[in-house]
Design an enzyme around this catalytic site. Structure first.
Site, PDB file in Angstrom:
ATOM      1  N   SER A 171      26.661 -35.315 -24.759  1.00 22.83           N
ATOM      2  CA  SER A 171      26.258 -34.635 -25.993  1.00 22.83           C
ATOM      3  C   SER A 171      24.749 -34.494 -26.152  1.00 22.83           C
ATOM      4  O   SER A 171      24.284 -33.958 -27.162  1.00 22.83           O
ATOM      5  CB  SER A 171      26.811 -35.402 -27.206  1.00 22.83           C
ATOM      6  OG  SER A 171      26.302 -36.721 -27.235  1.00 22.83           O
ATOM      7  N   LYS A 224      27.456 -39.672 -36.300  1.00 24.11           N
ATOM      8  CA  LYS A 224      26.164 -39.060 -36.002  1.00 24.11           C
ATOM      9  C   LYS A 224      25.514 -38.498 -37.253  1.00 24.11           C
ATOM     10  O   LYS A 224      24.277 -38.525 -37.401  1.00 24.11           O
ATOM     11  CB  LYS A 224      26.334 -37.973 -34.948  1.00 24.11           C
ATOM     12  CG  LYS A 224      26.729 -38.519 -33.583  1.00 24.11           C
ATOM     13  CD  LYS A 224      26.939 -37.403 -32.573  1.00 24.11           C
ATOM     14  CE  LYS A 224      27.324 -37.975 -31.204  1.00 24.11           C
ATOM     15  NZ  LYS A 224      27.552 -36.913 -30.186  1.00 24.11           N
TER      16      LYS A 224
END
Length: 1113
Positions: free
Chosen positions: A990, A1033
């Site tokens: 990511s 996140k």
């Protein structure tokens, strides 16, 4: 020898076998004294009539006959040899008669016995003549070589292997034989005398003993392992001189049979007689010798083994010429050497043994009527009586000692009584030796009394221990004995039936209450019939009984009534857990379906999430909401299939698997079974447990689950299975496909705050005793705990920190109040005071015969809780938090207030939740036209992340080549990319767009906005792919101060599902291609300037012209 051939008597003597006559030896007791049996045996042995047996010490060696034999005429010598040959032939039989314990004479058919009345009369006449000859010779000689003899109570030497007997030598010989008076005339042979212990024996062989000294009058058996000492003892026994000196080693751990140095032993010992000796079992050279000490002696000098052996070699020829003479057994003759030069132990010098010169120790005179002696003697007798009452063995020893040593009054022999007291006691080595060395009776008696008192203490302690042990087992033995008697009486009266019949009836009663399926009922009847025909002692009986017990323990047809109330379920679930909306919604759906159908089927749920978010505890809440029984077992690290499906009944100690055990414990067919840590299940040589779970967790198969032990189908279709896991990567795909996954994300700060205020803080206050005390943990303090101390996804660490705060607060309150607020004696309740008084009585009781009950000794005494005054108040805020939990563990996630070119902020997911991941890129060397491109990557990046960095590097060069063709930065730049916190491993795809953005920011020399965070996987063509953990996140971005977050467009659904409190203050941007990311991050970029930003550094510098000047010709 040929028949009819005659040999001289000396030659015949060499061929006579000399049998060894051992005496019986009792095993030495711990008191090292003789028992009555060994004393009686010794007296019986001395009283037996024995025949004459030749001794090698009474016969001259044949190499040099005595002068008396040379003067005899040949006829007389031949007649004498014939008579001696007859005597030799009869000697073994005579010795066998002497060893016969019955004491009877041999029968007429025995060899050597007279065969007629004339022969017997002739033998008697010969014996009378020999006796008269001996008396005349003794009158002529006057002084014999042997000593004057001892008192009658000392034992005589035991004849062994040809030793002299205690009877006169001519008792059983004819008148013309060697022992008669006629044979004595002019022969020079020495007659045998009655043996006695010599009073003076200046030199003896010394034998060291260990542990305990010997006392006069008390037998002791010792073991000799030295072959030289053993050979010397055998030689002494053959020669009729069985006298040694026994001396105690000073070191109790010393061992040996030879004294090398006088400092190794005490100088006072005993003069002992070897009464019996026989070889050790299993050893060729060792012997066991029984010693009878006669008197005390003291060493004056030592002849070490080396000197004794050397002296033996020089005196060997002299000894051979002179012959061996027994001083205490034979009369002296004119041919012997002078008396003052004679040493009876000279033959021992050829052996490497210890020889010592000794002197007798005489007891000092004493007054038998002395008050001290009488008092101590009386006390010794009383102590002996006390010991005898406690120890039966000691009683027998006292009886034997009194009978043998004291024909009269005990007070007449205080010296012997003192020796007896020391001999039977188990005192210290130096104490026992001190009693032996004391010659003053008034001093010896008190020392012996002290040693005997210690023996009394040992006997009392042994008696007490014996009574304590007996008291413990007496009650149990009595109950067992009475129960057995009761069983026998009931069996005889027919009141109680056989145990087997009763067991069969019990199983039938249990089965009637259960709704067993037909297949199970058939198996049950067969096993019950087999049990009825088995004997209780058979091994198959217990196996069948246990199997029937398990069959009747399973709740066939038994179900718990489920609660289908939606409101009740919501209330119960919210009481125990905050958040977890997905799990709660799924349970409510399960209840709604069951309410519509009227029945429910079992389901298999799998809760996946980070540690500490409540996966295991939510299972118990679900069971309480549904009104089901709850059973939990963990399969983490499980490697045995038998734990799931059970063992075969053929194995000893076989048991069913965990599932059957869960049904037995819950006693319902529809419990909630929580299988914890299913992602950590193991695999071993005993099978794969995860494969065994396939049948268990398959709704299509578990209606007929087959356990190895039960071997009958069990319906598990109504069981609600809830599994927990942290990750799904390690769960086998077929097993994962059978379960319904419910993912649990970590708690955000707001959820942690609510959990801390609703659940954790009240529980911690009650646990630390501050429930009634005014202690306030402020909201700012809890927020600081969450932000700087507890960033993990779950709340386990937050719970520990809150408990730590309250524990510190409790300590501070008690310390400030002081110790006088509640005295120790006032702190006990009434029940506690009663327990304390009872324990004190048991401790102080001197007559307590049994130890304190361990249950009472370990029971906690009830106490009154401390009442804290209402005026005490304590507030714990953010500023004072460091006094309770220390300095902060985590600092701010924001590393930069403003970003330099080449720095970007990404987002990562960890086991502790989300975190900000910074990517830094720098130019290693100055740009020149000659520099070479390249990139170094650091930061403990794993394989996937390394691939992402390569993709980002290639994609960045592609972007620069297309949009900024004149910017040749990547063609000449040597770069270094780094991710901070290099000790933490980092992996995952990511970070692709974050790395590419960092490289482009450096290439364009353009800093980025520090309030923008991004996450997304990048392909080489610029496509942004889906990522996971968007919730965590997002929380990390908010904690790091980000205002905007860039995420892949495929995660738009996840963004929409996020609670508003998480998304508050953050602007989300979903992107599908990197061009969208570039436009969002580089909005104020001047493309013209960016195209020529490195043009000056990369420009070719003109070459300098030479200074040479061309001249015209």
């Amino acid at each position: 020898m040929l028949r009819g051939q005659t040999l001289p008597w000396r030659a015949a003597l060499q061929q006579v076998s000399r049998p060894f006559i051992p005496r019986p030896l009792l095993a030495p007791s711990r008191y090292n004294v003789t028992a009555r049996s060994i004393l009686n045996a010794s007296r019986l042995h001395r009283s037996l009539p024995t025949s004459r047996a030749f001794s090698s010490s009474s016969i001259r060696r044949r190499e040099k006959p005595p002068p008396g034999d040379e003067k005899d005429d040949p006829a007389q010598k031949e007649q004498k040899d014939a008579n001696e040959e007859k005597d030799v032939e009869r000697a073994p039989d005579a010795r066998r008669k002497a060893a016969d314990p019955s004491g009877k004479q041999g029968s007429s058919h025995e060899p050597g016995a007279p065969t007629s009345g004339f022969a017997r009369r002739k033998e008697k006449a010969g014996a009378d003549k020999e006796q008269r000859g001996l008396e005349e010779d003794s009158k002529k000689d006057g002084n014999a070589v042997e000593g004057k003899g001892n008192s009658s109570d000392t034992p005589s030497p035991i004849p062994v292997n040809g030793g002299s007997d205690s009877r006169p030598s001519g008792a059983n010989n004819g008148g013309n034989e060697d022992g008669g008076k006629k044979g004595k005339k002019g022969s020079g042979e020495k007659a045998l005398q009655k043996p006695s212990v010599p009073e003076v024996y200046p030199q003896v062989m010394a034998i060291p003993i260990a542990k305990r000294p010997l006392f006069p009058g008390f037998y002791k058996a010792i073991t000799i392992r030295d072959p030289n000492v053993a050979a010397a003892i055998q030689d002494m026994m053959k020669r009729g001189q069985p006298y040694v000196g026994a001396f105690l080693f000073k070191d109790e751990n010393a061992d040996g049979d030879v004294i090398e140095n006088l400092d190794d032993v005490y100088d006072v010992g005993v003069f002992a007689q070897i009464t019996a000796a026989y070889p050790l079992r299993g050893e060729a050279s060792g012997v066991t010798a029984v010693l009878y000490p006669h008197r005390r002696i003291k060493v004056s000098s030592l002849l070490p083994p080396s000197d004794a052996a050397k002296a033996g070699t020089t005196d060997e020829k002299t000894s051979e010429r002179r012959g061996d003479v027994v001083a205490s057994f034979e009369e002296g003759t004119a041919e012997l050497a002078p008396k003052d030069h004679y040493e009876p132990t000279s033959f021992l010098r050829k052996y490497p043994v210890s020889l010592v010169n000794v002197e007798n120790l005489a007891e000092e005179p004493y007054d038998k009527k002395s008050a001290i002696i009488r008092a101590v003697t009386s006390e010794i007798v009383n102590v002996c009586k006390e010991i005898a009452s406690l120890n039966p063995l000691f009683r027998d020893q006292i009886s034997a000692f009194y009978t043998d040593q004291f024909p009269g009054n005990l007070s007449d022999e205080p010296a012997k009584l003192a020796d007896f007291a020391a001999a039977v006691s188990a005192g210290e080595l130096n104490e026992m030796q001190e009693v032996l060395e004391l010659m003053n009776i008034e001093e010896r008696l008190p020392k012996a009394l002290v040693v005997l008192k210690k023996e009394l203490m040992n006997a009392q302690l042994q008696s007490k221990i014996s009574k304590d042990v007996e008291a413990k087992i007496q009650k149990r033995q009595r109950e067992y004995w009475l129960m057995e008697q009761m069983k026998g009486i009931k069996r005889e009266l027919g009141i109680e039936s056989d145990g087997k019949d009763k067991l069969v009836e019990k199983f039938k009663e249990k089965a009637e209450k259960l709704a067993m399926p037909d297949a199970v009922k058939k198996v049950f009847d067969e096993e019950l019939n087999k049990l009825a025909h088995l004997e209780p002692a058979a091994s198959e009986f217990n196996v069948t009984r246990n199997y029937l017990d398990w069959l009747t323990q399973i709740p066939w047809g038994q179900k718990s009534v489920e609660n289908f109330g939606i409101q009740h379920a919501v209330k119960v679930l919210d009481e125990d857990h905050y958040g977890l909306k997905d799990v709660k919604d799924r349970i409510l759906e399960f209840i709604a379906v069951g309410k519509l159908r009227g029945t429910v089927e079992g389901k298999i749920l799998c809760l996946v999430g980070p540690p500490g978010v409540g996966k295991t505890s939510i299972g118990k809440s679900i069971a309480r909401a549904l009104n089901r029984q709850y059973y939990r077992f963990s399969v983490g690290g499980l490697t045995d299939v038998a734990e799931i499906k059970g063992h075969r009944r053929t194995y000893v100690g076989a048991l069913p698997g965990r599932i059957i055990q869960a049904l037995k414990k819950c006693q319902t067919e529809n419990p909630l079974i929580l299988i914890d840590e299913i992602d950590k299940i193991g695999r071993g040589h005993q099978g794969d447990p995860s494969s065994a779970l396939l049948e268990l967790l398959d709704p299509e198969q578990n209606s007929s689950f087959l356990d190895h032990y039960m071997d009958v189908p069990v319906d598990l279709s109504k069981v609600l299975f809830v599994c927990t896991a942290n990750v799904t990567d390690t769960i086998p795909r077929p097993l994962l496909d059978r379960m319904e996954l419910i993912e649990l994300s970590g708690y955000v700060a707001d959820e942690k705050m609510a959990i801390a205020q609703r659940y954790l803080a009240p529980a911690a206050r009650e646990l630390t005793g501050l429930k009634e005390v005014d202690v306030n943990l402020t909201e700012e303090a809890v927020e600081e705990l969450i932000k700087s101390y507890c960033r993990e996804s779950g709340v386990r660490n937050l719970k520990k920190q809150i408990e730590k705060v309250y524990r510190k607060a409790a300590y501070k309150i008690v310390r400030d109040l002081g110790e006088d607020v509640l005295a120790e004696e006032k702190a006990l309740t009434d029940e506690g005071k009663a327990v304390q008084e009872e324990s004190q009585k048991e401790t102080e009781s001197p007559d307590s015969k049994s130890p304190v009950d361990p249950e009472k000794s370990t029971t906690e005494t009830p106490r009154v809780a401390l009442k804290v005054p209402e005026s005490v108040q304590l507030s714990i805020g953010k500023d004072s938090l460091t006094d309770y939990v220390g300095p902060p563990i985590f600092t701010a996630d924001r590393l930069y207030d403003t970003f330099p070119p080449g720095v970007t902020m990404g987002l990562a997911w960890t086991s502790m939740g989300g975190a900000a991941l910074y990517v830094e890129s720098i130019l290693e060397n100055a740009l020149t036209p000659q520099s070479r491109p390249g990139i170094d990557i650091t930061g403990n990046l794993q394989n996937v992340m390394k691939e992402s960095s390569q993709i980002a590097y290639s994609f960045a060069k592609s972007v620069m080549a297309k949009q900024f063709p004149e910017n040749r930065f990547f063609e000449k730049a040597k770069l270094h990319m780094h991710c901070p916190e290099g000790a933490v491993p980092k992996d995952g795809p990511s970070a692709g767009i974050t790395m590419a953005t960092s490289l482009l920011s450096l290439a364009l020399n353009h800093p980025l906005d520090p309030t923008i965070a991004m996450t997304g996987e990048l392909t080489v063509t610029g496509k942004v792919l889906r990522i996971g953990g968007l919730r965590e996140k997002t929380v990390a971005a908010r904690r790091a101060g980000a205002k905007k977050i860039v995420f892949p467009a495929d995660n738009m659904s996840d963004w929409l599902e996020l609670p508003e409190n998480i998304k508050e203050g953050i602007e989300g941007h979903a992107v599908g291609w990197y061009s969208e990311v570039f436009d969002l991050l580089f909005t104020d970029l001047d493309k013209g300037a960016a195209n020529h930003v490195w043009q000056k550094q990369l420009a070719e510098k003109p070459e300098k012209k030479s200074n040479e000047v061309e001249e015209d010709e």
